[in-house]
Structures are given as structure tokens and as C-alpha cells.
Design a protein around this motif. Structure first.
Motif, short mmCIF file in Angstrom:
data_model
loop_
_atom_site.label_atom_id
_atom_site.label_comp_id
_atom_site.label_asym_id
_atom_site.label_seq_id
_atom_site.Cartn_x
_atom_site.Cartn_y
_atom_site.Cartn_z
N GLU A 195 25.64 32.40 33.03
CA GLU A 195 26.57 31.33 33.18
C GLU A 195 28.15 31.94 32.86
OE1 GLU A 195 25.52 27.38 31.20
OE2 GLU A 195 24.00 28.70 30.49
N ARG A 196 28.91 31.22 33.49
CA ARG A 196 30.18 31.69 33.12
C ARG A 196 30.90 30.62 32.00
NH1 ARG A 196 34.67 28.59 35.01
NH2 ARG A 196 34.07 27.27 36.83
N GLU A 197 31.71 31.41 31.28
CA GLU A 197 32.78 30.46 30.30
C GLU A 197 33.43 29.59 31.00
OE1 GLU A 197 32.53 30.86 27.17
OE2 GLU A 197 31.36 32.68 26.79
N ILE A 198 33.56 28.37 30.33
CA ILE A 198 34.46 27.39 31.13
C ILE A 198 36.25 27.90 31.36
CG2 ILE A 198 35.12 24.90 31.16
CD1 ILE A 198 32.20 25.09 31.10
N GLU A 199 36.69 28.22 30.21
CA GLU A 199 37.91 28.74 30.41
C GLU A 199 37.91 30.16 30.62
OE1 GLU A 199 40.45 26.91 30.06
OE2 GLU A 199 39.27 25.10 29.83
N PRO A 200 38.97 30.58 31.54
CA PRO A 200 39.30 31.95 31.98
C PRO A 200 39.44 32.77 30.46
CG PRO A 200 41.15 30.75 32.57
CD PRO A 200 40.03 29.76 32.04
N THR A 201 39.03 34.07 30.40
CA THR A 201 39.15 34.97 29.24
C THR A 201 40.62 35.58 29.54
OG1 THR A 201 36.81 35.13 29.23
CG2 THR A 201 38.08 36.52 27.86
N TYR A 202 40.90 36.07 30.72
CA TYR A 202 42.00 36.71 31.18
C TYR A 202 42.55 35.93 32.26
CZ TYR A 202 39.14 40.11 28.65
OH TYR A 202 38.65 40.97 27.89
N ARG A 203 43.84 36.09 32.19
CA ARG A 203 44.76 35.80 33.56
C ARG A 203 45.65 36.72 33.98
NH1 ARG A 203 48.13 30.62 31.81
NH2 ARG A 203 48.13 30.00 34.16
N ILE A 204 45.38 36.92 35.28
CA ILE A 204 46.18 38.11 35.78
C ILE A 204 47.22 37.80 36.78
CG2 ILE A 204 46.40 40.28 37.07
CD1 ILE A 204 44.53 40.92 35.18
N LYS A 251 30.38 42.17 34.83
CA LYS A 251 30.42 41.10 33.54
C LYS A 251 31.16 40.00 33.85
CE LYS A 251 28.00 44.79 30.79
NZ LYS A 251 28.27 45.59 29.61
N HIS A 252 32.11 39.97 34.65
CA HIS A 252 32.75 38.90 34.97
C HIS A 252 32.71 38.13 36.27
CE1 HIS A 252 34.49 41.44 31.68
NE2 HIS A 252 34.98 40.24 31.08
N LEU A 253 33.33 36.95 36.24
CA LEU A 253 33.66 36.25 37.27
C LEU A 253 35.12 36.17 37.82
CD1 LEU A 253 30.78 34.86 36.40
CD2 LEU A 253 31.17 33.43 38.16
N ALA A 295 53.68 36.08 48.24
CA ALA A 295 53.90 35.35 47.20
C ALA A 295 52.81 35.63 45.98
CB ALA A 295 53.90 33.89 47.40
N ALA A 296 53.18 35.32 44.60
CA ALA A 296 52.60 35.32 43.46
C ALA A 296 51.40 34.53 43.27
CB ALA A 296 53.45 35.41 42.27
N ILE A 297 50.35 34.77 42.59
CA ILE A 297 49.33 34.00 42.10
C ILE A 297 48.63 34.50 41.25
CG2 ILE A 297 47.25 34.96 43.39
CD1 ILE A 297 47.28 32.23 45.01
N VAL A 298 48.12 33.49 40.28
CA VAL A 298 47.27 34.09 39.15
C VAL A 298 45.91 33.98 39.43
CG1 VAL A 298 46.64 33.11 36.85
CG2 VAL A 298 48.96 32.93 37.20
N LEU A 299 45.15 35.08 39.11
CA LEU A 299 43.75 35.21 39.16
C LEU A 299 43.34 34.78 37.92
CD1 LEU A 299 41.65 36.42 41.24
CD2 LEU A 299 41.72 38.63 40.06
N ASP A 300 42.26 34.06 37.88
CA ASP A 300 41.68 33.71 36.67
C ASP A 300 40.15 34.66 36.43
OD1 ASP A 300 43.41 31.76 35.52
OD2 ASP A 300 42.69 30.64 37.25
N ILE A 301 40.10 35.08 35.02
CA ILE A 301 38.71 35.89 35.13
C ILE A 301 38.10 35.33 33.98
CG2 ILE A 301 37.99 38.22 34.48
CD1 ILE A 301 40.37 39.41 35.89
N TYR A 302 36.54 35.21 34.24
CA TYR A 302 35.88 34.42 33.19
C TYR A 302 34.61 35.40 32.85
CZ TYR A 302 38.04 30.38 35.54
OH TYR A 302 38.84 29.47 36.23
#
Ligand SMILES: O=C(O)CCC(=O)C(=O)O
Ligand SMILES: [Fe+2]
Length: 244
Positions: free
Chosen positions: A153-162, A179-181, A139-146
């Protein structure tokens, strides 16, 4: 592979580069066939139960084995079903492990997420060469990249969504790795999906499945292929003992 072939392969890969992101993210839809997907899911389902580690928000299989406390992998081949067809295809279509220490992945994590499950934002860390190849199943799923701030520290909102479709391949390398989580939200539906919000929208194989902007979660399984930097052979360990 000749240098010319390597250059050609890199050029072909640029077609699959996620253009709105740093040039280190590749998305290839339909990397495996539905039959291959089914065979893999069967192997995963029929693995002996102790193979699964039940974590609080997902289940996990580790092949060929877990790393030691010093991040060392005990040398062992991957089972044939995790090797073929994916590893030769990674080699022929992407060449992404060409420059990794062992020239190929030697380790696979299998994560299974039921609807409502996910994985907290994290980094994959120093145990691995900084290339991850993820094949999605079921199935599909969204990976959030921060993005990671200077402070770590990481940004609160994801910068990218795959949006990872079933049977797709996602490759993250370089600064996407360092450089990302990344994380997967613990929700029962991914919402607000569209060309403005999903970084790989133009590269999707089956955009039509998401025209209502929603993805109701179903059980989604991922295979993450990596090259563990430190590998020890049992034989050489024995020798260390013998020398004491
Ligand atoms: O399931 C995924 O796509 C991500 C898994 C992951 O981040 C990991 O195993 O480190
Ligand atoms: Fe990860």
C-alpha cells in the motif's frame, strides 16, 4: 565513452541530485531552451487528432506506438522531433540510459494536463527499464511521490514533492522507481511551495517565480522517455507465422 568519461559524467550529475531524497533522483532546470520548448509544443499540437487518447483526467499521445498486451513494443524509430535535441542531450549530459538494454530510450509518452487535471498515484511497472526521464513543457506542476509500505500500500501523504518547472528534466531511477508511487493532484493551483515542502527547491532554475508559495496551474505537457524492455520486429513476427 571511456570509463573515465563515464565517471566524470556521474560526478557532474551529483550536482543535480535532489539531496533530500534517495540518491536516484536528478533535477536539471532549463534542460531545453524556450525555442526548443515551443517547437516541441508545436509538433504536439499539430499531431493528427487520432494521436490523442482522451483519458478521463488528461490527454495522452504514445510514440512510436502503444505496447501490446504482453508489454511488447513493435520496433519503430521515434520521430525525429522527439529524438532531437533531447536524446543526444540525455546521452551527453546524463548518460542515464547507458546501462539500459537498448542503450537509449525507445518510447515516449506525452501527457497533457489542463488546470484541475492530474494522474492518480501509480507505479510505471515492469514493462520498462527502471529509468524515466521527464521533460516538462508549457508550465510548472508538482509531482507527488509516495512511499510504498511493505504491504504494497502507499502512504497517504506524499513523502516528497518535486516542483517540475517548464523546460526542466527530471530523472527517476532505482528505488524511486521501484519502491515509490508518483502522481499529480487534480487541483487548479499547487500551494505551500517552499524550501521545507519542495524537495528540489534548491535546484530550481527560477525560484523567484514561486516566492508567493503558489503555482497557478496552466496547461502543462510532459514527455516521458523510457526504454521498453521487450521489442519485437515485425519481420521476426512474420517468421513465427511462417513457421507455423
Ligand atoms: O506527467 C508527469 O510528469 C508524469 C507522467 C507519468 O507518471 C506517466 O506517464 O507514467
Ligand atoms: Fe508514471
Amino acid at each position: 565513452m571511456s570509463e573515465m568519461e563515464a565517471v566524470t559524467k556521474k560526478l557532474e550529475l551529483t550536482r543535480h541530485q535532489v539531496s533530500s531524497m534517495p540518491p536516484s533522483t536528478i533535477y536539471i532546470p532549463d534542460f531545453i531552451t524556450p525555442e526548443e520548448e515551443e517547437q516541441l509544443l508545436n509538433k504536439i499540437r499539430t499531431a493528427p487528432l487520432p494521436r490523442w487518447a482522451q483519458l478521463s483526467r488528461r490527454r495522452l499521445q504514445t510514440w512510436p506506438s502503444s505496447l501490446s498486451s504482453s508489454n511488447t513494443l513493435l520496433a519503430a524509430p521515434l520521430p525525429a522531433w522527439l529524438h532531437d535535441p533531447i536524446i543526444p542531450r540525455l546521452e551527453s549530459q546524463t548518460g542515464i540510459f547507458m546501462d539500459s538494454p537498448h542503450g537509449a530510450p525507445n518510447h515516449v509518452l506525452i501527457n497533457e494536463y489542463a488546470p484541475g487535471q492530474g494522474i492518480m498515484p501509480h507505479e510505471d511497472g515492469a514493462a520498462y527499464h527502471p529509468v524515466v526521464a521527464t521533460v516538462s513543457l508549457g508550465a510548472a506542476i508538482v509531482l507527488d511521490i509516495y512511499q510504498k509500505r511493505e504491504t504494497g500500500e502507499r502512504e497517504i501523504e506524499p513523502t516528497y514533492r518535486i516542483l517540475q518547472e517548464p523546460r526542466s528534466l527530471l530523472i527517476t531511477t532505482d528505488e524511486m522507481y521501484t519502491k515509490h508511487l508518483h502522481g499529480i493532484q487534480e487541483i487548479t493551483a499547487d500551494r505551500d511551495l517552499g524550501p521545507k515542502t519542495i524537495s528540489n527547491w534548491d535546484l530550481l532554475g527560477h525560484q523567484i517565480a514561486f516566492t508567493d508559495g503558489q503555482n497557478e496551474r496552466q496547461v502543462r505537457t510532459s514527455l516521458t522517455y523510457r526504454d521498453v524492455l521487450k521489442v519485437s520486429k515485425l519481420g521476426s513476427k512474420m517468421k513465427i507465422f511462417g513457421n507455423r
